[in-house]
Design an enzyme around this catalytic site. Structure first.
Site, PDB file in Angstrom:
ATOM      1  N   GLU A  73     -52.023  80.205 -26.331  1.00 61.71           N
ATOM      2  CA  GLU A  73     -53.028  80.993 -25.625  1.00 61.71           C
ATOM      3  C   GLU A  73     -54.373  81.015 -26.324  1.00 61.71           C
ATOM      4  OE1 GLU A  73     -51.710  84.867 -24.248  1.00 61.71           O
ATOM      5  OE2 GLU A  73     -49.653  84.130 -24.177  1.00 61.71           O
ATOM      6  N   ASP A  79     -47.237  83.456 -25.251  1.00 61.11           N
ATOM      7  CA  ASP A  79     -46.479  84.557 -25.864  1.00 61.11           C
ATOM      8  C   ASP A  79     -45.188  84.864 -25.127  1.00 61.11           C
ATOM      9  OD1 ASP A  79     -48.592  84.680 -27.544  1.00 61.11           O
ATOM     10  OD2 ASP A  79     -49.477  86.478 -26.645  1.00 61.11           O
ATOM     11  N   ASP A  91     -43.799  87.415 -23.651  1.00 60.95           N
ATOM     12  CA  ASP A  91     -43.771  88.680 -22.920  1.00 60.95           C
ATOM     13  C   ASP A  91     -44.107  88.362 -21.465  1.00 60.95           C
ATOM     14  OD1 ASP A  91     -46.490  88.215 -22.898  1.00 60.95           O
ATOM     15  OD2 ASP A  91     -46.979  89.778 -24.334  1.00 60.95           O
ATOM     16  N   GLU A 123     -46.749  88.720 -19.609  1.00 61.37           N
ATOM     17  CA  GLU A 123     -47.993  88.010 -19.347  1.00 61.37           C
ATOM     18  C   GLU A 123     -47.910  86.565 -19.840  1.00 61.37           C
ATOM     19  OE1 GLU A 123     -50.396  89.299 -17.499  1.00 61.37           O
ATOM     20  OE2 GLU A 123     -49.373  91.228 -17.365  1.00 61.37           O
ATOM     21  N   TYR A 180     -52.901  87.851 -35.819  1.00 60.82           N
ATOM     22  CA  TYR A 180     -53.429  88.228 -34.514  1.00 60.82           C
ATOM     23  C   TYR A 180     -53.683  89.733 -34.402  1.00 60.82           C
ATOM     24  CZ  TYR A 180     -54.217  87.700 -29.589  1.00 60.82           C
ATOM     25  OH  TYR A 180     -54.797  87.676 -28.376  1.00 60.82           O
ATOM     26  N   ARG A 222     -54.340  91.601 -31.568  1.00 62.51           N
ATOM     27  CA  ARG A 222     -53.915  92.355 -30.375  1.00 62.51           C
ATOM     28  C   ARG A 222     -52.394  92.377 -30.342  1.00 62.51           C
ATOM     29  NH1 ARG A 222     -59.011  90.179 -28.205  1.00 62.51           N
ATOM     30  NH2 ARG A 222     -58.098  88.121 -28.020  1.00 62.51           N
ATOM     31  N   HIS A 260     -46.034  89.501 -31.132  1.00 67.11           N
ATOM     32  CA  HIS A 260     -46.655  89.046 -32.376  1.00 67.11           C
ATOM     33  C   HIS A 260     -46.154  89.862 -33.555  1.00 67.11           C
ATOM     34  CE1 HIS A 260     -49.538  88.253 -29.074  1.00 67.11           C
ATOM     35  NE2 HIS A 260     -49.615  87.081 -29.672  1.00 67.11           N
TER      36      HIS A 260
END
Length: 811
Positions: free
Chosen positions: A9, A82, A84, A86, A288, A290, A333
């Site tokens: 991403e 990732d 998850d 999203e 990371y 976020r 993450h």
DNA sequence: CAGTGAGCGAGCTTCCGCTTGACTT
């Protein structure tokens, strides 16, 4: 020919991973989502099973084209977004957009960017999880429908351009409700008794220490009565108790805790924190930023342990694994940590250094030993009272993690004194008082939210995601629902009684109360919108709504529920509420009638008008007579304004008289009180009151301003009086009409010719128009129109330079 | 930048979550 194409991403992640994988792998990034619902018709075919209509947004076209080229030539494409909801959706959209077939596509996931994790992921590919993708799709569509169906209702019933949404409307609700709690709060005062006592040990050494009475008194009389008793009392240590205690370090940072600590310790707003963190991440200094996970990779545990042992010694090390508390965590993450624990400091800007330092300390401390303390509590009895004084002290026996890091709290606790070391007190020791003071203390209303405190609250409620906390906080401010403000407090008197020797004396002192800095205040429009939404859309405004939706999304992700079904059962009743509200609700004005103007008998009312909240004087008997208006001042609330406050608003503008045959008036504007004369404005200095300033005083101010303005002006060009060279805050600059231009470096402003200036204007214009993208200026003009409708019209027709700029760009 | 507070009723605004630049003051 590329053998393996890995798509992640983020480009920074791509760079790191490329280093871990061999030559056979090319790593690139999608820059987040590559498709979104189109805006037309809300992007959903509701009666066609909520069929989503996806498009590639304009700013993603280039990315997608690049990816297409790369994918075409690749043997195998590894989708590594990732793990998850999203992330799964991103992979699926990529597969769709790039036209990837199952044979040459692999889906892989990892939770940390370490070599073993990546290698393990490559060895264990899986398929795209359709259930998870559908869960994301349901989330996306629900948010779109909520936002895009309710917002237009607000445009019709309250004011254009307003917005509502599952996340932002709840955030605003929190701020509004907190404000009302504060408004309805009445402080209560109590007298707190603190004594300074003298103690002499066996060697004759004298100590003074502080102790507080275990009772507070409601009134001054009671406090006085106690001091009378205290005066004639003798004092003795009743008990001394020592207790071991320990403190445990906080887990390493998540997005939300980083924002909170950066707010408390560095005074950064949440978007500033995230911007700095982004730079640290992109330069490879931290992981990371976020994330909602407090987990550290084995690699990180190992290297932090080494650093702690070598810097502080073995006994300072304690390996800890933390578990996430927040209900909604997706943990794709690691926690936020330094990439290399060995680097205690970094190169960079001061703010990068400061934030890195915070992250390093917090992560290191999380792997350190507990601090061991000894708490001492001594009770002091009075010979002629049942009450007791308590003294407490704290000694650190082993500092442990406190060596590097102490977490702050939001409560700025000034009622508690720092606990230090107590003298060697023992049971039965006799004491005398140095003095005993009864101080009046007021209870405090709940605190307004800082940006970070609001993020914390939202996270606790499971509303919003790490990637949206900062943008959400910006949005509610951009929409005019909340303002970050500094407000000066009011003075308040409090009483102090002091017993010293045989004498009790009283004193009245003053303190500042209610001073706030960088807190979020709800606007009047926020209160109106909030009440409207609560009335007609209570379900969306419910603090539990997101949690319930999440539960259903989880069911979809597990394959236990059909996503279309879920949307059906939400949307049908929701949509009929929307229609019902459009049909049956009143327009929101927030009108309140406050009473009559004693001078003229006109009715005094307040309401929300087009340009904001106003007070209004209306002659009820004469419908022809025009009502008189006055804007409310910053901080005044529609729902609280009194008749007196409203009438005061009409005392301005005041006309003081004439100077040089032109009227001098005083009023309060956006930037505070000002004098207006001959269309020129002079800000009032603080010691002047706009209600009492005289004509003579005003004239002095006007003259002073003229001198200042003259100093400001370097040169006016005869060829065109619109061209002026002026001295500004950042040195000389060129002013043409309303536009300002920077001067080239090293130019002496006094020697500049008209031709020089023309050149500057031409060149800067060229620069501006060629450098800008097509979309940015269009957005800007739209913004200007909404905020300042009347003046914007004027300027577009008059300003030739900017006018042509706008038209060429629109094409 | 600080005059307004409303009228011929054009066309626009808006969501949440992923991600970075490219802008201005």
């Amino acid at each position: 020919m590329i053998k393996n194409l890995v798509i992640v991403e983020s480009p920074a992640k791509a760079k790191t991973i490329e280093g871990f994988l061999g030559k056979d792998f090319t790593v690139t990034s999608s820059y987040g989502h590559v498709r979104d619902l189109e805006k037309k018709n809300n992007g959903v075919e509701i009666d066609n099973g909520f069929n989503p209509l996806y498009i590639i947004p304009a700013d993603k076209k280039a990315v997608v084209n690049d990816l297409k080229k790369l994918a075409k030539g690749a043997e195998t494409v590894w989708l590594a977004s990732d793990e998850d909801r999203e992330g799964e959706a991103i992979s699926w959209h990529l597969k769709e957009v790039l036209g990837l077939n199952a044979e040459r596509t692999r889906r892989i996931v990892f939770h940390e960017i370490t070599k073993p994790a990546i290698t393990a992921a490559i060895e264990n590919p899986r398929y795209i999880d359709t259930n998870l993708v559908e869960s994301q799709q349901a989330r996306r569509i629900l948010d779109r429908l909520v936002g895009f169906e309710i917002s237009p209702v607000l445009w019709r019933k309250v004011r254009p351009s307003l917005s509502a949404g599952r996340v932002q409307s709840v955030a605003v609700r929190l701020i509004v409700e907190r404000e009302r709690e504060i408004d309805s709060f009445t402080p209560e005062s109590k007298f707190r008794i603190v004594g300074i006592f003298n103690f002499t040990d066996d060697d004759g050494k004298n100590y003074k220490f502080k102790a507080e009475l275990n009772e507070k008194f409601d009134t001054e009389e009671e406090a006085y009565k106690f001091l009378e008793i205290a005066k004639d009392s003798s004092y003795k240590i009743d008990s001394v108790e020592k207790k071991p205690a320990k403190k445990t370090p906080a887990p390493p940072f998540t997005t939300s805790t980083l924002q909170q600590e950066a707010s408390r310790k560095l005074r950064y707003g949440v978007s500033r924190t995230m911007l700095i963190a982004q730079r640290l991440y992109e330069s490879g200094k931290i992981t990371y930023m976020r994330t909602d996970s407090v987990n550290l990779s084995d690699l990180a545990l190992g290297s932090s342990k080494n650093v702690i042992k070598s810097s502080f010694g073995d006994k300072y090390s304690k390996t800890r694994k933390y578990k996430t508390k927040s209900a909604n965590a997706q943990e794709a993450h690691e926690a936020i940590r330094p990439t290399y624990f060995e680097h205690e400091t970094i190169d960079g800007t001061p703010e990068e250094k400061a934030l890195y330092n915070l992250i390093w300390k917090r992560a290191i401390a999380s792997q350190m030993a507990d601090a061991e303390l000894e708490k001492t509590t001594a009770k002091i009895s009075l010979s002629n009272s049942e009450y007791k004084f308590t003294a407490s002290g704290e000694v650190i026996k082993f500092d442990g993690f406190l060596k590097v890091y102490i977490e702050s709290t939001d409560e700025d606790d000034n009622t508690k004194d720092a606990e230090g070391l107590l003298p060697p007190l023992y049971n039965g020791a006799l004491l005398t008082y140095d003095n005993i003071a009864a101080t009046e203390r007021f209870s405090r209303p709940p605190a307004r939210y800082t940006e970070a405190a609001l993020v914390k609250k939202l996270e606790e409620m499971g509303i919003g995601r790490p990637s949206t906390y900062a943008p959400t906080i910006s949005t509610i401010q951009k929409r005019g629902y909340a303002e970050k403000e500094e407000r000066i407090g009011k003075e308040r008197e409090y009483k102090v009684l002091v017993l010293s020797g045989r004498n009790i004396s009283g004193e009245v002192k003053t303190e500042i109360t209610g001073a706030e800095k960088g807190k979020l205040y709800p606007t009047n429009i926020a209160m109106l919108v909030n009440d409207f939404l609560l009335k007609y859309f209570p379900k969306i405004m419910d603090f539990q709504f997101t949690a319930e939706v999440e539960k259903e999304l989880d069911d979809i992700a597990r394959g236990e529920r059909n996503w279309v079904n879920m949307l059906e059962s939400f949307y049908r009743p929701f949509h009929s509420t929307v229609e019902d509200t459009i049909e049956n609700s009143e327009r929101v004005k927030g009108e309140r009638i406050l009473g009559d103007d004693p001078k003229t008998g006109r009715q005094v009312s307040v309401r929300m008008a087009r340009f904001g909240p106003v007070a209004q004087l209306t002659d009820i008997n004469d419908e022809e007579a025009k009502p008189q208006f006055a804007s409310l001042r910053t901080g005044q609330k529609l729902e609280l304004l009194t008749l007196e406050e409203a009438l005061e608003l009409f005392e301005l503008p005041r006309t003081l008289g004439n100077f040089e045959e032109k009227p001098v008036t005083v009023a309060i504007g956006r930037f505070g009180p000002y004098i207006k004369h001959d269309n020129k404005f002079t800000s009032l200095k603080k010691h002047f009151d706009p209600y009492t300033i005289t004509l003579d005083e005003a004239i002095v101010e006007i003259k002073e301003k003229r001198i200042k303005d003259a100093e400001k002006l370097i040169k006016v060009f005869e060829e065109n009086p619109d061209f002026q060279l002026q001295n500004g805050r950042w040195g000389p600059f060129l002013k043409v009409g309303k536009l300002n231009f920077k001067l080239p470096k090293g130019v002496n402003a006094t020697e500049m010719t008209y031709e020089d200036c023309l050149k500057i204007v031409e060149e800067s214009d060229k620069k501006v128009s060629s450098g800008k993208t097509k979309k940015a200026p269009a957005k800007k003009t739209a913004e200007k129109k909404t905020t300042k409708a009347p003046s914007a019209k004027k300027s577009t027709s008059k300003k030739t330079a900017s006018g042509t700029k706008k038209t060429t760009k629109k094409k």
